[in-house]
Design a protein around this motif. Structure first.
Motif, mmCIF file in Angstrom:
data_model
loop_
_atom_site.group_PDB
_atom_site.id
_atom_site.type_symbol
_atom_site.label_atom_id
_atom_site.label_comp_id
_atom_site.label_asym_id
_atom_site.label_seq_id
_atom_site.Cartn_x
_atom_site.Cartn_y
_atom_site.Cartn_z
ATOM 1 N N SER A 187 -15.551 -25.247 -58.791
ATOM 2 C CA SER A 187 -15.196 -26.594 -59.259
ATOM 3 C C SER A 187 -16.203 -27.156 -60.252
ATOM 4 O O SER A 187 -16.545 -28.333 -60.205
ATOM 5 N N GLY A 188 -16.694 -26.320 -61.140
ATOM 6 C CA GLY A 188 -17.601 -26.791 -62.181
ATOM 7 C C GLY A 188 -19.011 -27.066 -61.708
ATOM 8 O O GLY A 188 -19.807 -27.661 -62.419
ATOM 9 N N ARG A 189 -19.361 -26.612 -60.506
ATOM 10 C CA ARG A 189 -20.696 -26.838 -59.953
ATOM 11 C C ARG A 189 -21.310 -25.522 -59.487
ATOM 12 O O ARG A 189 -20.600 -24.631 -59.046
ATOM 13 N N VAL A 190 -22.612 -25.461 -59.573
ATOM 14 C CA VAL A 190 -23.329 -24.316 -59.029
ATOM 15 C C VAL A 190 -23.576 -24.599 -57.550
ATOM 16 O O VAL A 190 -24.080 -25.654 -57.183
ATOM 17 N N LEU A 191 -23.208 -23.654 -56.720
ATOM 18 C CA LEU A 191 -23.404 -23.785 -55.279
ATOM 19 C C LEU A 191 -24.713 -23.151 -54.828
ATOM 20 O O LEU A 191 -25.344 -23.614 -53.879
ATOM 21 N N SER A 192 -25.087 -22.064 -55.511
ATOM 22 C CA SER A 192 -26.295 -21.353 -55.096
ATOM 23 C C SER A 192 -26.833 -20.512 -56.241
ATOM 24 O O SER A 192 -26.089 -20.105 -57.133
ATOM 25 N N VAL A 193 -28.133 -20.259 -56.174
ATOM 26 C CA VAL A 193 -28.803 -19.318 -57.073
ATOM 27 C C VAL A 193 -29.708 -18.468 -56.186
ATOM 28 O O VAL A 193 -30.422 -18.988 -55.330
ATOM 29 N N SER A 194 -29.655 -17.175 -56.393
ATOM 30 C CA SER A 194 -30.510 -16.258 -55.639
ATOM 31 C C SER A 194 -30.947 -15.128 -56.555
ATOM 32 O O SER A 194 -30.446 -14.982 -57.668
ATOM 33 N N VAL A 195 -31.897 -14.337 -56.062
ATOM 34 C CA VAL A 195 -32.424 -13.221 -56.852
ATOM 35 C C VAL A 195 -32.435 -11.954 -55.990
ATOM 36 O O VAL A 195 -33.494 -11.437 -55.636
ATOM 37 N N PRO A 196 -31.259 -11.426 -55.679
ATOM 38 C CA PRO A 196 -31.191 -10.240 -54.819
ATOM 39 C C PRO A 196 -31.581 -8.967 -55.575
ATOM 40 O O PRO A 196 -31.531 -8.911 -56.801
ATOM 41 N N ASP A 197 -31.943 -7.945 -54.800
ATOM 42 C CA ASP A 197 -32.192 -6.629 -55.391
ATOM 43 C C ASP A 197 -30.892 -6.005 -55.875
ATOM 44 O O ASP A 197 -30.872 -5.274 -56.864
ATOM 45 N N THR A 198 -29.814 -6.292 -55.154
ATOM 46 C CA THR A 198 -28.493 -5.769 -55.478
ATOM 47 C C THR A 198 -27.500 -6.928 -55.427
ATOM 48 O O THR A 198 -27.494 -7.681 -54.456
ATOM 49 N N PRO A 199 -26.667 -7.092 -56.450
ATOM 50 C CA PRO A 199 -25.728 -8.215 -56.448
ATOM 51 C C PRO A 199 -24.533 -7.953 -55.530
ATOM 52 O O PRO A 199 -24.297 -6.822 -55.098
ATOM 53 N N GLU A 200 -23.803 -9.009 -55.257
ATOM 54 C CA GLU A 200 -22.548 -8.873 -54.528
ATOM 55 C C GLU A 200 -21.636 -7.924 -55.307
ATOM 56 O O GLU A 200 -21.625 -7.922 -56.545
ATOM 57 N N ALA A 201 -20.850 -7.136 -54.603
ATOM 58 C CA ALA A 201 -19.992 -6.130 -55.235
ATOM 59 C C ALA A 201 -18.971 -6.744 -56.187
ATOM 60 O O ALA A 201 -18.614 -6.145 -57.194
ATOM 61 N N ASN A 202 -18.507 -7.941 -55.879
ATOM 62 C CA ASN A 202 -17.474 -8.575 -56.704
ATOM 63 C C ASN A 202 -18.042 -9.520 -57.767
ATOM 64 O O ASN A 202 -17.294 -10.269 -58.390
ATOM 65 N N ALA A 203 -19.343 -9.486 -57.990
ATOM 66 C CA ALA A 203 -19.961 -10.392 -58.961
ATOM 67 C C ALA A 203 -19.570 -10.025 -60.390
ATOM 68 O O ALA A 203 -19.527 -8.854 -60.750
ATOM 69 N N GLU A 204 -19.297 -11.057 -61.161
ATOM 70 C CA GLU A 204 -19.022 -10.893 -62.586
ATOM 71 C C GLU A 204 -20.288 -11.236 -63.374
ATOM 72 O O GLU A 204 -21.143 -11.967 -62.879
ATOM 73 N N ALA A 205 -20.388 -10.739 -64.589
ATOM 74 C CA ALA A 205 -21.619 -10.906 -65.362
ATOM 75 C C ALA A 205 -21.615 -12.105 -66.304
ATOM 76 O O ALA A 205 -22.683 -12.557 -66.717
#
Length: 156
Positions: free
Chosen positions: A27-45
């Motif tokens: 909804s036009g808002r950032v919910l979270s920011v993290s710095v994982p070693d491996t991203p979520e499998a469904n993450a878009e770039a």
């Protein structure tokens, strides 16, 4: 943020941080920011906020995130602290006591309010956008190595 239809998880690898930068948005808002070693499998770039974070990480020019909407689903007293942290300019820093002094709902003389500040920093849902690394004697929601790289980037 530019697009209210950008719900999802977004991640991109940062060679500077030796990790991914991942954000959740809806909804036009950032919910979270993290710095994982491996991203979520469904993450878009591709996401405009990721573009700005990577511009910041390039370190060529100061980048502000004050216009990025962050959905803060934290207790009211912690929200006040995090909103105040967003006001700390690039390249500046405060300590926990000063942050308690400048947060309107807190009393810097109350140890419990220092605890509130430390809790808010440690549980910050959107580090980098809410730059807890600019509070020199407080905890960060980021891993210590990442926090130190951001402090170095801003010459803190």
């Amino acid at each position: 943020m530019e697009d209210a239809t950008d719900a999802g998880i977004y991640a991109r690898e940062s060679s500077y941080l030796d990790r991914y930068v991942q954000l959740g948005a809806a909804s036009g808002r950032v919910l979270s920011v993290s710095v994982p070693d491996t991203p979520e499998a469904n993450a878009e770039a591709d996401h405009p906020v990721l573009d700005r974070i990577f511009e910041y990480l390039d370190g060529l020019d100061p980048v502000a995130f004050d216009d990025v909407q962050v959905a803060l689903t934290v207790p009211t007293d912690q929200r006040a602290v995090l909103e105040q942290v967003r006001e700390i300019p690039y390249g500046d820093q405060l300590d926990v006591e000063t942050l308690a002094q400048v947060t309107p709902t807190l009393d810097a003389d109350e140890q419990s309010d220092h605890t509130t500040v430390r809790t808010a920093l440690a549980e910050n849902p959107a580090p980098i956008l809410i730059p807890d690394h600019r509070v020199r004697d407080g905890p960060s929601a980021l891993p210590p190595t990442v926090e130190q790289k951001l402090r170095s980037l801003e010459e803190l």
